[in-house]
Motif scaffolding. Structure first.
Motif, PDB file in Angstrom:
ATOM      1  N   ALA A   3     -27.497 -20.733 -39.172  1.00 49.00           N
ATOM      2  CA  ALA A   3     -26.576 -19.999 -40.043  1.00 49.00           C
ATOM      3  C   ALA A   3     -25.568 -20.945 -40.683  1.00 49.00           C
ATOM      4  CB  ALA A   3     -25.867 -18.906 -39.252  1.00 49.00           C
ATOM      5  N   PHE A   4     -25.136 -21.967 -39.953  1.00 50.88           N
ATOM      6  CA  PHE A   4     -24.206 -22.948 -40.524  1.00 50.88           C
ATOM      7  C   PHE A   4     -24.868 -23.734 -41.648  1.00 50.88           C
ATOM      8  CE2 PHE A   4     -22.047 -27.097 -40.598  1.00 50.88           C
ATOM      9  CZ  PHE A   4     -20.771 -26.654 -40.939  1.00 50.88           C
ATOM     10  N   LEU A   5     -26.129 -24.117 -41.457  1.00 52.93           N
ATOM     11  CA  LEU A   5     -26.851 -24.814 -42.514  1.00 52.93           C
ATOM     12  C   LEU A   5     -27.039 -23.911 -43.729  1.00 52.93           C
ATOM     13  CD1 LEU A   5     -29.519 -26.771 -40.443  1.00 52.93           C
ATOM     14  CD2 LEU A   5     -27.464 -27.670 -41.538  1.00 52.93           C
ATOM     15  N   LEU A   6     -27.325 -22.641 -43.495  1.00 53.02           N
ATOM     16  CA  LEU A   6     -27.428 -21.682 -44.592  1.00 53.02           C
ATOM     17  C   LEU A   6     -26.092 -21.540 -45.307  1.00 53.02           C
ATOM     18  CD1 LEU A   6     -29.204 -19.576 -46.053  1.00 53.02           C
ATOM     19  CD2 LEU A   6     -28.335 -17.903 -44.420  1.00 53.02           C
ATOM     20  N   TYR A   7     -24.997 -21.537 -44.555  1.00 57.22           N
ATOM     21  CA  TYR A   7     -23.665 -21.476 -45.149  1.00 57.22           C
ATOM     22  C   TYR A   7     -23.421 -22.672 -46.055  1.00 57.22           C
ATOM     23  CZ  TYR A   7     -18.633 -22.048 -45.534  1.00 57.22           C
ATOM     24  OH  TYR A   7     -17.376 -22.254 -46.019  1.00 57.22           O
ATOM     25  N   ILE A   8     -23.747 -23.865 -45.589  1.00 55.71           N
ATOM     26  CA  ILE A   8     -23.521 -25.082 -46.369  1.00 55.71           C
ATOM     27  C   ILE A   8     -24.351 -25.059 -47.652  1.00 55.71           C
ATOM     28  CG2 ILE A   8     -23.863 -27.602 -46.391  1.00 55.71           C
ATOM     29  CD1 ILE A   8     -21.470 -26.760 -44.760  1.00 55.71           C
ATOM     30  N   VAL A   9     -25.623 -24.688 -47.537  1.00 61.08           N
ATOM     31  CA  VAL A   9     -26.514 -24.674 -48.704  1.00 61.08           C
ATOM     32  C   VAL A   9     -26.041 -23.657 -49.735  1.00 61.08           C
ATOM     33  CG1 VAL A   9     -28.856 -24.084 -49.461  1.00 61.08           C
ATOM     34  CG2 VAL A   9     -28.521 -25.578 -47.503  1.00 61.08           C
ATOM     35  N   THR A  10     -25.721 -22.448 -49.296  1.00 58.45           N
ATOM     36  CA  THR A  10     -25.290 -21.432 -50.254  1.00 58.45           C
ATOM     37  C   THR A  10     -23.928 -21.757 -50.848  1.00 58.45           C
ATOM     38  OG1 THR A  10     -24.465 -20.048 -48.437  1.00 58.45           O
ATOM     39  CG2 THR A  10     -26.662 -19.555 -49.292  1.00 58.45           C
ATOM     40  N   ARG A  11     -23.071 -22.371 -50.083  1.00 59.26           N
ATOM     41  CA  ARG A  11     -21.752 -22.751 -50.612  1.00 59.26           C
ATOM     42  C   ARG A  11     -21.883 -23.823 -51.689  1.00 59.26           C
ATOM     43  NH1 ARG A  11     -17.484 -20.125 -51.447  1.00 59.26           N
ATOM     44  NH2 ARG A  11     -15.630 -21.323 -51.180  1.00 59.26           N
ATOM     45  N   ILE A  12     -22.775 -24.792 -51.481  1.00 59.39           N
ATOM     46  CA  ILE A  12     -23.007 -25.828 -52.481  1.00 59.39           C
ATOM     47  C   ILE A  12     -23.643 -25.223 -53.733  1.00 59.39           C
ATOM     48  CG2 ILE A  12     -24.379 -27.895 -53.001  1.00 59.39           C
ATOM     49  CD1 ILE A  12     -23.884 -28.743 -50.080  1.00 59.39           C
ATOM     50  N   ARG A  13     -24.619 -24.344 -53.555  1.00 53.58           N
ATOM     51  CA  ARG A  13     -25.239 -23.686 -54.706  1.00 53.58           C
ATOM     52  C   ARG A  13     -24.230 -22.841 -55.471  1.00 53.58           C
ATOM     53  NH1 ARG A  13     -30.295 -20.453 -53.084  1.00 53.58           N
ATOM     54  NH2 ARG A  13     -30.234 -19.997 -55.298  1.00 53.58           N
ATOM     55  N   ALA A  14     -23.333 -22.160 -54.762  1.00 51.70           N
ATOM     56  CA  ALA A  14     -22.323 -21.336 -55.428  1.00 51.70           C
ATOM     57  C   ALA A  14     -21.325 -22.215 -56.178  1.00 51.70           C
ATOM     58  CB  ALA A  14     -21.593 -20.466 -54.416  1.00 51.70           C
ATOM     59  N   PHE A  15     -21.026 -23.369 -55.635  1.00 57.67           N
ATOM     60  CA  PHE A  15     -20.091 -24.282 -56.287  1.00 57.67           C
ATOM     61  C   PHE A  15     -20.644 -24.791 -57.614  1.00 57.67           C
ATOM     62  CE2 PHE A  15     -18.248 -28.561 -56.854  1.00 57.67           C
ATOM     63  CZ  PHE A  15     -16.906 -28.194 -56.931  1.00 57.67           C
ATOM     64  N   ARG A  16     -21.953 -24.965 -57.689  1.00 62.09           N
ATOM     65  CA  ARG A  16     -22.592 -25.492 -58.895  1.00 62.09           C
ATOM     66  C   ARG A  16     -22.867 -24.417 -59.940  1.00 62.09           C
ATOM     67  NH1 ARG A  16     -27.093 -29.745 -56.722  1.00 62.09           N
ATOM     68  NH2 ARG A  16     -25.632 -31.280 -55.905  1.00 62.09           N
ATOM     69  N   MET A  17     -22.803 -23.144 -59.574  1.00 63.92           N
ATOM     70  CA  MET A  17     -23.119 -22.051 -60.494  1.00 63.92           C
ATOM     71  C   MET A  17     -22.038 -21.879 -61.543  1.00 63.92           C
ATOM     72  SD  MET A  17     -25.691 -19.878 -60.219  1.00 63.92           S
ATOM     73  CE  MET A  17     -27.126 -19.855 -59.204  1.00 63.92           C
ATOM     74  N   GLN A  18     -22.473 -21.470 -62.722  1.00 67.22           N
ATOM     75  CA  GLN A  18     -21.538 -21.156 -63.793  1.00 67.22           C
ATOM     76  C   GLN A  18     -21.380 -19.644 -63.974  1.00 67.22           C
ATOM     77  OE1 GLN A  18     -19.704 -23.407 -65.312  1.00 67.22           O
ATOM     78  NE2 GLN A  18     -20.676 -25.013 -64.116  1.00 67.22           N
ATOM     79  N   ASP A  19     -22.463 -18.892 -63.808  1.00 63.05           N
ATOM     80  CA  ASP A  19     -22.421 -17.440 -63.968  1.00 63.05           C
ATOM     81  C   ASP A  19     -21.607 -16.816 -62.844  1.00 63.05           C
ATOM     82  OD1 ASP A  19     -24.721 -14.713 -63.636  1.00 63.05           O
ATOM     83  OD2 ASP A  19     -23.044 -14.903 -65.026  1.00 63.05           O
ATOM     84  N   SER A  20     -20.654 -16.002 -63.189  1.00 62.79           N
ATOM     85  CA  SER A  20     -19.731 -15.499 -62.175  1.00 62.79           C
ATOM     86  C   SER A  20     -20.374 -14.488 -61.235  1.00 62.79           C
ATOM     87  CB  SER A  20     -18.507 -14.883 -62.839  1.00 62.79           C
ATOM     88  OG  SER A  20     -18.877 -13.747 -63.589  1.00 62.79           O
ATOM     89  N   LEU A  21     -21.297 -13.629 -61.726  1.00 59.25           N
ATOM     90  CA  LEU A  21     -21.910 -12.635 -60.854  1.00 59.25           C
ATOM     91  C   LEU A  21     -22.832 -13.297 -59.830  1.00 59.25           C
ATOM     92  CD1 LEU A  21     -22.211  -9.682 -60.121  1.00 59.25           C
ATOM     93  CD2 LEU A  21     -24.083  -9.533 -61.768  1.00 59.25           C
TER      94      LEU A  21
END
Length: 94
Positions: free
Chosen positions: A12-30
């Motif tokens: 779950a921690f690895l999933l947290y890190i991956v999704t947090r990095i992907r969210a940081f790179r996203m431009q679309d707000s939704l």
């Protein structure tokens, strides 16, 4: 049995890190909010798994019990809030 909770917490921690990095790179707000809600759910899962491990599979000192209960409360709140936010934001995609 305690190793199972540790393995789930690490995953779950690895999933947290991956999704947090992907969210940081996203431009679309939704889409960014959807990923952030998934990260919040994963972080809540990490805290809950660590608190269960601390409460049931360790020596019972007062400090460990207090820390375990605090982790469980914050983890459950994060997981529930993240799940509700994810459900709310994915409904807006349709």
């Amino acid at each position: 049995m305690d190793r199972l909770f540790i393995i789930v917490a690490i995953a779950a921690f690895l999933l947290y890190i991956v999704t947090r990095i992907r969210a940081f790179r996203m431009q679309d707000s939704l889409e960014k909010r959807i990923l952030e809600s998934r990260a919040k759910t994963a972080l809540g899962t990490v805290l809950v798994m660590l608190s269960i491990n601390m409460l049931f599979f360790s020596m019972y000192t007062a400090l460990e019990i207090i820390i375990g209960v605090v982790f469980f409360v914050f983890g459950a709140a994060n997981a529930v809030h993240g799940f509700k936010a994810h459900k709310h934001y994915t409904a807006q995609l349709d």
